[in-house]
Design a protein around this motif. Structure first.
Motif, PDB file in Angstrom:
ATOM      1  N   LYS A 187      42.259 -34.025 -31.160  1.00  0.00           N
ATOM      2  CA  LYS A 187      41.015 -34.694 -31.553  1.00  0.00           C
ATOM      3  C   LYS A 187      40.179 -33.663 -32.314  1.00  0.00           C
ATOM      4  O   LYS A 187      40.294 -32.462 -32.062  1.00  0.00           O
ATOM      5  CB  LYS A 187      40.267 -35.259 -30.347  1.00  0.00           C
ATOM      6  CG  LYS A 187      39.835 -34.254 -29.314  1.00  0.00           C
ATOM      7  CD  LYS A 187      39.215 -34.961 -28.110  1.00  0.00           C
ATOM      8  CE  LYS A 187      38.894 -33.959 -27.006  1.00  0.00           C
ATOM      9  NZ  LYS A 187      38.433 -34.631 -25.780  1.00  0.00           N
TER      10      LYS A 187
ATOM     11  N   ASP B  89      30.074 -39.336 -29.050  1.00  0.00           N
ATOM     12  CA  ASP B  89      30.927 -38.280 -29.605  1.00  0.00           C
ATOM     13  C   ASP B  89      30.132 -36.985 -29.766  1.00  0.00           C
ATOM     14  O   ASP B  89      30.617 -35.889 -29.459  1.00  0.00           O
ATOM     15  CB  ASP B  89      31.480 -38.686 -30.985  1.00  0.00           C
ATOM     16  CG  ASP B  89      32.690 -39.604 -30.887  1.00  0.00           C
ATOM     17  OD1 ASP B  89      33.098 -39.939 -29.767  1.00  0.00           O
ATOM     18  OD2 ASP B  89      33.218 -39.989 -31.954  1.00  0.00           O
ATOM     19  N   GLU B  90      28.906 -37.125 -30.267  1.00  0.00           N
ATOM     20  CA  GLU B  90      28.065 -35.939 -30.496  1.00  0.00           C
ATOM     21  C   GLU B  90      27.656 -35.297 -29.166  1.00  0.00           C
ATOM     22  O   GLU B  90      27.605 -34.066 -29.060  1.00  0.00           O
ATOM     23  CB  GLU B  90      26.841 -36.329 -31.327  1.00  0.00           C
ATOM     24  CG  GLU B  90      27.222 -36.737 -32.737  1.00  0.00           C
ATOM     25  CD  GLU B  90      26.083 -37.267 -33.577  1.00  0.00           C
ATOM     26  OE1 GLU B  90      26.173 -37.143 -34.811  1.00  0.00           O
ATOM     27  OE2 GLU B  90      25.107 -37.809 -33.023  1.00  0.00           O
TER      28      GLU B  90
ATOM     29  N   MET C 184      36.473 -37.554 -34.299  1.00  0.00           N
ATOM     30  CA  MET C 184      35.279 -37.688 -33.459  1.00  0.00           C
ATOM     31  C   MET C 184      34.045 -37.475 -34.344  1.00  0.00           C
ATOM     32  O   MET C 184      33.992 -36.518 -35.128  1.00  0.00           O
ATOM     33  CB  MET C 184      35.285 -36.639 -32.341  1.00  0.00           C
ATOM     34  CG  MET C 184      36.583 -36.560 -31.553  1.00  0.00           C
ATOM     35  SD  MET C 184      36.861 -37.989 -30.489  1.00  0.00           S
ATOM     36  CE  MET C 184      35.747 -37.628 -29.143  1.00  0.00           C
TER      37      MET C 184
ATOM     38  N   TRP D  72      36.206 -32.994 -34.152  1.00  0.00           N
ATOM     39  CA  TRP D  72      34.858 -33.407 -34.540  1.00  0.00           C
ATOM     40  C   TRP D  72      34.666 -33.085 -36.005  1.00  0.00           C
ATOM     41  O   TRP D  72      35.029 -31.998 -36.477  1.00  0.00           O
ATOM     42  CB  TRP D  72      33.818 -32.680 -33.690  1.00  0.00           C
ATOM     43  CG  TRP D  72      33.637 -33.294 -32.342  1.00  0.00           C
ATOM     44  CD1 TRP D  72      32.808 -34.326 -32.013  1.00  0.00           C
ATOM     45  CD2 TRP D  72      34.322 -32.942 -31.132  1.00  0.00           C
ATOM     46  NE1 TRP D  72      32.929 -34.642 -30.681  1.00  0.00           N
ATOM     47  CE2 TRP D  72      33.844 -33.805 -30.111  1.00  0.00           C
ATOM     48  CE3 TRP D  72      35.285 -31.985 -30.804  1.00  0.00           C
ATOM     49  CZ2 TRP D  72      34.299 -33.731 -28.802  1.00  0.00           C
ATOM     50  CZ3 TRP D  72      35.745 -31.910 -29.498  1.00  0.00           C
ATOM     51  CH2 TRP D  72      35.257 -32.776 -28.513  1.00  0.00           C
TER      52      TRP D  72
ATOM     53  N   TYR E 148      30.462 -36.536 -35.861  1.00  0.00           N
ATOM     54  CA  TYR E 148      29.515 -35.431 -35.731  1.00  0.00           C
ATOM     55  C   TYR E 148      28.670 -35.409 -36.999  1.00  0.00           C
ATOM     56  O   TYR E 148      29.195 -35.200 -38.090  1.00  0.00           O
ATOM     57  CB  TYR E 148      30.278 -34.111 -35.581  1.00  0.00           C
ATOM     58  CG  TYR E 148      29.414 -32.921 -35.205  1.00  0.00           C
ATOM     59  CD1 TYR E 148      29.377 -32.461 -33.891  1.00  0.00           C
ATOM     60  CD2 TYR E 148      28.663 -32.239 -36.162  1.00  0.00           C
ATOM     61  CE1 TYR E 148      28.600 -31.359 -33.541  1.00  0.00           C
ATOM     62  CE2 TYR E 148      27.881 -31.148 -35.820  1.00  0.00           C
ATOM     63  CZ  TYR E 148      27.854 -30.712 -34.514  1.00  0.00           C
ATOM     64  OH  TYR E 148      27.082 -29.627 -34.161  1.00  0.00           O
TER      65      TYR E 148
ATOM     66  N   LYS F 122      34.414 -46.147 -36.525  1.00  0.00           N
ATOM     67  CA  LYS F 122      34.566 -46.652 -35.145  1.00  0.00           C
ATOM     68  C   LYS F 122      35.112 -48.082 -35.155  1.00  0.00           C
ATOM     69  O   LYS F 122      35.970 -48.438 -34.342  1.00  0.00           O
ATOM     70  CB  LYS F 122      33.221 -46.611 -34.398  1.00  0.00           C
ATOM     71  CG  LYS F 122      32.710 -45.223 -34.085  1.00  0.00           C
ATOM     72  CD  LYS F 122      33.616 -44.517 -33.112  1.00  0.00           C
ATOM     73  CE  LYS F 122      33.140 -43.122 -32.772  1.00  0.00           C
ATOM     74  NZ  LYS F 122      34.178 -42.334 -32.078  1.00  0.00           N
TER      75      LYS F 122
ATOM     76  N   GLU G 227      28.478 -45.239 -29.707  1.00  0.00           N
ATOM     77  CA  GLU G 227      29.758 -44.514 -29.656  1.00  0.00           C
ATOM     78  C   GLU G 227      29.697 -43.227 -30.490  1.00  0.00           C
ATOM     79  O   GLU G 227      30.260 -42.195 -30.097  1.00  0.00           O
ATOM     80  CB  GLU G 227      30.898 -45.406 -30.154  1.00  0.00           C
ATOM     81  CG  GLU G 227      31.302 -46.507 -29.199  1.00  0.00           C
ATOM     82  CD  GLU G 227      30.446 -47.771 -29.309  1.00  0.00           C
ATOM     83  OE1 GLU G 227      30.847 -48.803 -28.764  1.00  0.00           O
ATOM     84  OE2 GLU G 227      29.365 -47.716 -29.946  1.00  0.00           O
TER      85      GLU G 227
ATOM     86  N   ASN H 281      29.468 -35.433 -26.435  1.00  0.00           N
ATOM     87  CA  ASN H 281      30.690 -34.773 -25.959  1.00  0.00           C
ATOM     88  C   ASN H 281      30.895 -33.428 -26.656  1.00  0.00           C
ATOM     89  O   ASN H 281      31.351 -32.464 -26.041  1.00  0.00           O
ATOM     90  CB  ASN H 281      31.916 -35.660 -26.184  1.00  0.00           C
ATOM     91  CG  ASN H 281      31.907 -36.898 -25.313  1.00  0.00           C
ATOM     92  OD1 ASN H 281      31.152 -36.968 -24.344  1.00  0.00           O
ATOM     93  ND2 ASN H 281      32.722 -37.884 -25.651  1.00  0.00           N
TER      94      ASN H 281
END
Length: 203
Positions: free
Chosen positions: A4, A159-160, A39, A6, A41, A95, A155, A162
């Motif tokens: 994965k 992600d941000e 992901m 970002w 960002y 997404k 969502e 995370n």
């Protein structure tokens, strides 16, 4: 193996780094075996949602350096034509694409990078976004519904969040098998070496 990463559509190093990772995965014959998950960002969440009246700007020495690095990695890039706008809506459409298939999402991601860094289009313009999203295979009505709402914003924010919790301070940031981290737009050869090493350790 699972990867994965970002990334922001408006980040030149993400464009270069993700392209190098995709090349490395493909050349190692892992294309259909290793999922590569994008992901969200946002490097500049405060970027304008509308393109400025004039987006002409001169290429600074730093921008020229970045362009040269892209060209060395077989990527076209025209930073003088880039329109600096907010990338939230582009992230939300990615997404949406992921709810259909990874393949569709990856197609959209590649097209969005090209729109931003090669074609000099505004990735905040709903017409531009709708055209590219439907071209890759998303349903026009679903795209309209997302663009005219705040759908998938939660969502993107997750992600941000995370990323923050994982200690991510810059993008692109790759995480392999939830334990190996690769930061920045690493050269293709570095990524090939890292993937080979991780694959042998995981066997």
């Amino acid at each position: 193996m699972q990867i994965k990463y970002w990334s922001d559509i408006a980040c030149p190093f993400c464009y270069i780094g993700s392209n190098n990772m995709k090349r490395a995965i493909k050349d190692l014959g892992l294309e259909n075996k290793v999922p590569l998950k994008f992901m969200a960002y946002q490097l500049d969440p405060a970027a304008p949602k509308k393109a400025p009246q004039s987006s002409d700007h001169e290429l600074t020495p730093r921008m020229k350096q970045i362009e040269d690095y892209a060209h060395q990695n077989d990527l076209e890039m025209n930073l003088a034509d880039v329109i600096h706008v907010n990338s939230m809506d582009a992230h939300r459409l990615i997404k949406l694409a992921y709810t259909k298939s990874d393949n569709l999402a990856n197609k959209l991601i590649n097209c969005l990078y090209k729109l931003y860094f090669v074609d000099g289009k505004s990735i905040a313009d709903h017409e531009v976004l709708k055209n590219v999203a439907t071209e890759v295979g998303l349903d026009a009505d679903e795209v309209d519904a997302v663009l005219n709402s705040d759908q998938f914003e939660k969502e993107v924010r997750q992600d941000e969040m995370n990323a923050m919790q994982s200690g991510v301070q810059g993008v692109p940031f790759f995480v392999i098998n939830d334990k190996y981290a690769i930061n920045g737009a690493q050269p293709y050869e570095v990524l090939v070496g890292a993937l080979k090493k991780i694959a042998s350790e995981e066997d």
